[in-house]
Write an enzyme that holds these catalytic residues in place. Structure first.
Site, PDB file in Angstrom:
ATOM      1  CE1 TYR A 158     -31.781 -50.175   2.240  1.00 53.53           C
ATOM      2  CE2 TYR A 158     -32.501 -50.525   4.493  1.00 53.53           C
ATOM      3  CZ  TYR A 158     -32.700 -49.949   3.246  1.00 53.53           C
ATOM      4  OH  TYR A 158     -33.794 -49.149   3.023  1.00 53.53           O
ATOM      5  CE  LYS A 162     -31.490 -46.583   2.785  1.00 54.18           C
ATOM      6  NZ  LYS A 162     -31.802 -45.518   1.818  1.00 54.18           N
TER       7      LYS A 162
HETATM    8  P1  NAD Z   1     -37.569 -48.985  -5.181  1.00 56.52           P
HETATM    9  O1  NAD Z   1     -36.568 -50.085  -5.411  1.00 56.52           O
HETATM   10  O2  NAD Z   1     -38.995 -49.267  -5.448  1.00 56.52           O
HETATM   11  O3  NAD Z   1     -37.138 -47.677  -5.993  1.00 56.52           O
HETATM   12  C1  NAD Z   1     -35.814 -47.196  -5.943  1.00 56.52           C
HETATM   13  C2  NAD Z   1     -35.461 -46.608  -7.292  1.00 56.52           C
HETATM   14  O4  NAD Z   1     -34.090 -46.166  -7.203  1.00 56.52           O
HETATM   15  C3  NAD Z   1     -35.547 -47.627  -8.428  1.00 56.52           C
HETATM   16  O5  NAD Z   1     -36.359 -47.141  -9.483  1.00 56.52           O
HETATM   17  C4  NAD Z   1     -34.106 -47.802  -8.859  1.00 56.52           C
HETATM   18  O6  NAD Z   1     -33.933 -48.035 -10.255  1.00 56.52           O
HETATM   19  C5  NAD Z   1     -33.479 -46.470  -8.439  1.00 56.52           C
HETATM   20  N1  NAD Z   1     -32.035 -46.585  -8.309  1.00 56.52           N
HETATM   21  C6  NAD Z   1     -31.332 -47.619  -7.783  1.00 56.52           C
HETATM   22  N2  NAD Z   1     -30.020 -47.389  -7.887  1.00 56.52           N
HETATM   23  C7  NAD Z   1     -29.888 -46.176  -8.490  1.00 56.52           C
HETATM   24  C8  NAD Z   1     -28.772 -45.406  -8.871  1.00 56.52           C
HETATM   25  N3  NAD Z   1     -27.528 -45.841  -8.663  1.00 56.52           N
HETATM   26  N4  NAD Z   1     -28.988 -44.194  -9.450  1.00 56.52           N
HETATM   27  C9  NAD Z   1     -30.251 -43.755  -9.678  1.00 56.52           C
HETATM   28  N5  NAD Z   1     -31.355 -44.454  -9.335  1.00 56.52           N
HETATM   29  C10 NAD Z   1     -31.172 -45.658  -8.752  1.00 56.52           C
HETATM   30  O7  NAD Z   1     -37.329 -48.525  -3.668  1.00 56.52           O
HETATM   31  P2  NAD Z   1     -38.291 -47.746  -2.635  1.00 56.52           P
HETATM   32  O8  NAD Z   1     -38.862 -48.760  -1.717  1.00 56.52           O
HETATM   33  O9  NAD Z   1     -39.178 -46.807  -3.359  1.00 56.52           O
HETATM   34  O10 NAD Z   1     -37.195 -46.974  -1.780  1.00 56.52           O
HETATM   35  C11 NAD Z   1     -36.868 -45.600  -1.975  1.00 56.52           C
HETATM   36  C12 NAD Z   1     -35.878 -45.221  -0.871  1.00 56.52           C
HETATM   37  O11 NAD Z   1     -36.499 -45.418   0.408  1.00 56.52           O
HETATM   38  C13 NAD Z   1     -34.620 -46.080  -0.870  1.00 56.52           C
HETATM   39  O12 NAD Z   1     -33.506 -45.283  -0.525  1.00 56.52           O
HETATM   40  C14 NAD Z   1     -34.896 -47.104   0.212  1.00 56.52           C
HETATM   41  O13 NAD Z   1     -33.724 -47.628   0.789  1.00 56.52           O
HETATM   42  C15 NAD Z   1     -35.692 -46.273   1.201  1.00 56.52           C
HETATM   43  N6  NAD Z   1     -36.544 -47.085   2.091  1.00 56.52           N
HETATM   44  C16 NAD Z   1     -37.480 -47.934   1.578  1.00 56.52           C
HETATM   45  C17 NAD Z   1     -38.253 -48.696   2.450  1.00 56.52           C
HETATM   46  C18 NAD Z   1     -39.306 -49.674   1.964  1.00 56.52           C
HETATM   47  O14 NAD Z   1     -39.773 -50.491   2.776  1.00 56.52           O
HETATM   48  N7  NAD Z   1     -39.709 -49.646   0.717  1.00 56.52           N
HETATM   49  C19 NAD Z   1     -38.046 -48.592   3.843  1.00 56.52           C
HETATM   50  C20 NAD Z   1     -37.066 -47.717   4.304  1.00 56.52           C
HETATM   51  C21 NAD Z   1     -36.318 -46.964   3.422  1.00 56.52           C
END
Ligand code: NAD
Length: 257
Positions: A158, A162
């Site tokens: 991961y 990133k």
């Molecule tokens: P989440 O898991 O709630 O939502 C992510 C969505 O992406 C899901 O609906 C999933 O079905 C979709 N997805 C996954 N693989 C896919 C693919 N191959 N094609 C299309 N859609 C796909 O995640 P989140 O927490 O809302 O995170 C959103 C972004 O922010 C991500 O890139 C995550 O890495 C990043 N992020 C999240 C956090 C956190 O703490 N939540 C922190 C830092 C970064």
């Protein structure tokens, strides 16, 4: 003229859904993308955004697939009349020690989080250059795309994915500035979304993981998806035109940079 058409990947829930709601409120017509398994959530979001008076189009696709991403961008241009803002938000997480991180886990995380963002950048850039009206390209990096602070290990694939988003964002910004296209990423700390349910952890380990993340912040709490969406609202606006190549931390003070 302000930008008016946005495509958001991984928009069925979490940060992506919050960004879709916020950009709709800002006046954008929107394509919401996610995997086909998320159609019920996408349809419910579509209803919500339509009731705000915006046009909203569902396009399911796997962002790691070249043809599906190219088709998604083309369909957005045809259906909504162009593409001004790409938000490459879709991402997946996984927690495991380096010594237990299989090649399959590595490949899947890199395919969605790095290759997926690359494909979204590439096809959005092609369409925006052809349109000749500039644009905004934005992606999800992470606090773990900048540093791996003590106590936050076990996420090698991961973190690598990133960090890749940050390098890609700087490189794309270099190339696209002359077309009036800015490229930036957001780097959230711990945000309250369902991603934490899909890290390969049991309930107790998940609670410990989240508690450790919260302890790492100076504000002493988990962040909300709307807080990230309001940063993306700025990055997507005309007003952010002098800002490019940045990966902007929104991390509750996890570290200062
Ligand atoms: P989440 O898991 O709630 O939502 C992510 C969505 O992406 C899901 O609906 C999933 O079905 C979709 N997805 C996954 N693989 C896919 C693919 N191959 N094609 C299309 N859609 C796909 O995640 P989140 O927490 O809302 O995170 C959103 C972004 O922010 C991500 O890139 C995550 O890495 C990043 N992020 C999240 C956090 C956190 O703490 N939540 C922190 C830092 C970064």
């Amino acid at each position: 003229m302000s930008f008016r058409i946005a495509l958001i990947t991984g928009a069925a829930r979490g940060i992506g859904a919050a960004i879709a709601r916020r950009l709709a409120k800002d006046g954008f017509d929107i394509t919401i993308n996610d995997l086909p398994s998320k159609i019920p959530e996408l349809e419910s979001l579509q209803k919500e955004i339509s009731s705000m008076g915006r046009r909203v189009y569902i396009h399911t696709a796997d962002v790691s697939d070249t043809g599906e991403v190219e088709n998604m961008v083309d369909s957005t241009v045809k259906t909504l009349g162009g593409i001004d803002v790409m938000v490459a938000n879709a991402g997946i997480g996984w927690v495991s020690p380096l010594t237990e991180c299989t090649e399959d886990i590595w490949d899947r995380i890199m395919a969605v989080n790095a290759r997926g963002v690359f494909l979204c950048y590439k096809y959005a850039a092609k369409a925006m250059i052809a349109q000749g009206r500039g644009g905004r390209i934005i992606a999800a990096s992470s606090v773990l795309g900048k540093q791996v602070p003590p106590g936050t290990s076990l996420r090698s694939a991961y973190c690598a994915s990133k960090f890749a988003v940050r390098g890609l964002t700087q490189s794309a910004a270099q190339e696209l500035g002359k077309h009036g296209i800015t490229v930036n990423a957001y780097a959230p700390g711990p945000i309250d979304t369902p991603i934490n349910d899909e890290l390969g952890l049991d309930e107790a380990a998940k609670e410990a993981y989240i508690a450790n993340d919260i302890k790492g912040t100076v504000v002493g709490r988990i962040g909300e998806p709307d807080e990230v969406a309001s940063l993306v609202s700025y990055l997507a606006s005309k007003e952010s035109g002098f800002m490019t190549g940045q990966t902007v931390s929104i991390n509750g003070g996890y570290f200062f940079d």
